[in-house]
Scaffold this active site. Sequence first.
Site, PDB file in Angstrom:
ATOM      1  N   CYS A 138       0.825  -1.206   0.000  1.00  0.00           N
ATOM      2  CA  CYS A 138       0.000   0.000   0.000  1.00  0.00           C
ATOM      3  C   CYS A 138       0.859   1.256   0.000  1.00  0.00           C
ATOM      4  O   CYS A 138       0.390   2.327  -0.320  1.00  0.00           O
ATOM      5  CB  CYS A 138      -0.985  -0.008   1.161  1.00  0.00           C
ATOM      6  SG  CYS A 138      -0.273  -0.515   2.706  1.00  0.00           S
ATOM      7  N   HIS A 184      19.010   1.363  -2.986  1.00  0.00           N
ATOM      8  CA  HIS A 184      17.576   1.565  -2.753  1.00  0.00           C
ATOM      9  C   HIS A 184      16.926   0.257  -2.273  1.00  0.00           C
ATOM     10  O   HIS A 184      16.182   0.253  -1.286  1.00  0.00           O
ATOM     11  CB  HIS A 184      16.911   2.045  -4.044  1.00  0.00           C
ATOM     12  CG  HIS A 184      15.414   2.126  -3.949  1.00  0.00           C
ATOM     13  ND1 HIS A 184      14.767   3.199  -3.403  1.00  0.00           N
ATOM     14  CD2 HIS A 184      14.449   1.234  -4.301  1.00  0.00           C
ATOM     15  CE1 HIS A 184      13.464   2.985  -3.428  1.00  0.00           C
ATOM     16  NE2 HIS A 184      13.244   1.795  -3.970  1.00  0.00           N
TER      17      HIS A 184
END
Lengths: 269, 446
Positions: free
Chosen positions: B52, B99
Amino acid sequence: MSFVTVLFVATALAYVAAAMLFSAHLRGRGATSERWATRTLGLAIAAHVAFLGTDYALSGRAPLSTMHETLAVLSLLIAVSFLATMRRHRLVVLGAFITPVTLLLFLGAALRGPVGRVPDGVRSALLPFHIAVNVLGLAAFALAFAVAVAYVIQEQLLRKRQLGGIFQRLPSLDVLDSLGFRLVTIGFPLFTLGVITGSFWAVRLGSASPTNFSAGQGFAVLAWLFFATVLLSRVAGGWRGRRAAIGTMLGFLCAMVAVGGYVLRGFGG
Amino acid sequence: MTRKLIVVGVSHRTAPLSIRERLAVPAEQLSAELDAVAKRAGLAEAVMISTCNRVEIIGTAEEPVRAERAMLDYWNGRVLPEQIDSHVYRHVGREAARHLFRVASGLDSMVLGEPQILGQVKDAYGVAQRTGTVGMQLGRSFERCFGVAKRVRTETALAAGNVSVSSIACDLAEKIFGDLKDRRVLLVGAGKMSEVAARSLTASGAHLYVVNRSPARAQSLAAACGGTPRPLEALATELAEADVVISSTAKQGYVVTYDLMQAVCKIRRYRPLFVIDIAVPRDVDPRIDSLRNVFLYDMDDLQKVSRENLAARERAIVPAEEIIEQELGELERFLRSVELTPTIVALRERVHGVLRAELERTLPKLAVDDASRRKLEAMCDAMANKLLHQPLTELKQGETGPEGANLVEAVQRLFGLDASAPRSGKGPQSAESPEPALAAERGSKH
């Protein structure tokens, strides 16, 4: 310096080191400090046993025949029973409180009073029994004392909302409360026997009349009263948690004053 | 040419929910979606993470710029008429690996250091493995990132101490009662927050009782959390029985007054009681905190703990980033060494091959005997080895140096080598388009 003295100093230093490591572990310095603290305490116990053995071999007396020797045995018993019981329950962190108590009692063994030995008039078959039950009872109370200190600190941290490292490392209040209670339950019957046999002596020596009651005996009875209250009030309701912990601490301190009196002035009070 | 790690995605930091929700992929469609994106963007390998808070694709491509454009076009179709470009982050090479490491460690999460993201990354990796879009390079990068996340978790305080109010309440209850099994939790009022806290307490084995002004709401909340509804009149008796009380009514004035609690304490014989007051205005008289064995925490207290724990996590950012830098170095070294060996082999084959081929063409015209032929062959090999000595030494030394990757790439370009293609013997042209490489790797997974 004699060999026995060297062993004594080595044992005391090892206890100091263990206490410092346990305290560092409690305050969260270094990840491996718990293991090292336990190892150091093991080392101290080994040195302690060596000290007692050498002392016995040199003096030819049983280790319980003078008060300072009794203290040396008592402190050993506390350290051993701590390691034996607490490691399994992941309560090693309590070493931060138990090791200093052990150390103090062990150092008390160095205070050889002028009348170290039991006067011949007091000797009887009951004497070893009196000393043994007292030592066992006091060992349980010493552990209970350390647990009670941990409880009071933990409760204080919870009330002050200081939920940092020490609060996280100490066990839950419930664990500390029930452990302390169990230790008092173990110590109490033994200590009761000790107090009864002690009073028996006092009567036989004619020193137990109300006017001639020694401070040592007084504190021993006071200690017994504290522990009796801790036990009874818990069963009757009310003396849980902080109150029980403080009662336990006061009881043990009174017992220590009584013992201290004997150590400084010799047997019999 | 070597493939580069590439990450393209949107997260709570870069895109509003309105964009993220249109890009999010339901779990059951993830595999098909991943396959489609990988094909379309010409990715040799690909993993797609969809939670989400983030949707991102991590892949390897020989032409990162083209692959990135293709991925953006693919997503732009989803968010029309808006343009996705301004909401997207993109990283290539070392930055992409960094990342990935940061995401898996919880450094890029909305709640710093939260642990769920690692499970989500693992799930995404599992889907990609089953889809057959994971090869050596991504496989190694993800394995490394799981290791990094574990190191960060154990070696730093990034994930230490709870930061959500309900889990802090649960932690405190455990610090008071030890085991929560068979303890009684009483909910007074039926707010959303108390429901969350109650759920985490019952998950630890506590029994739940619900007291509410509206019996219907008490009934439904009790049913939802596996608890027992009790009428409001039973508040005093329930307080006497409870171990943990969570209060969150909307009532003005105290629901649990000092006098009520004092009376309750006597009935419960001063057994410990943990009261959590998360109502605003407060439900519980703050003076009850002074009662024997009663511990009261209100919303301010819990939020203070939350802030402290979060601050402790923030202090762990720098050490966590240090671990990530170390591990990035490790990953690069490994990938370079994997790339180096086939390059060396290919370079040797190329030089030896050219010399031998020329020799084979010339020999028939010379009419030499076998002994001379062997001498000529030996001479060819010696020439090749002498020529190769310096470049190979440089390549091997460059393995650990910073310019190693450039060197490998330069050699591959200068000699027309393709070390990343599977060595099927087809020669350097076999992997000009990324599709065959992808197909080859998928084939090898089965």
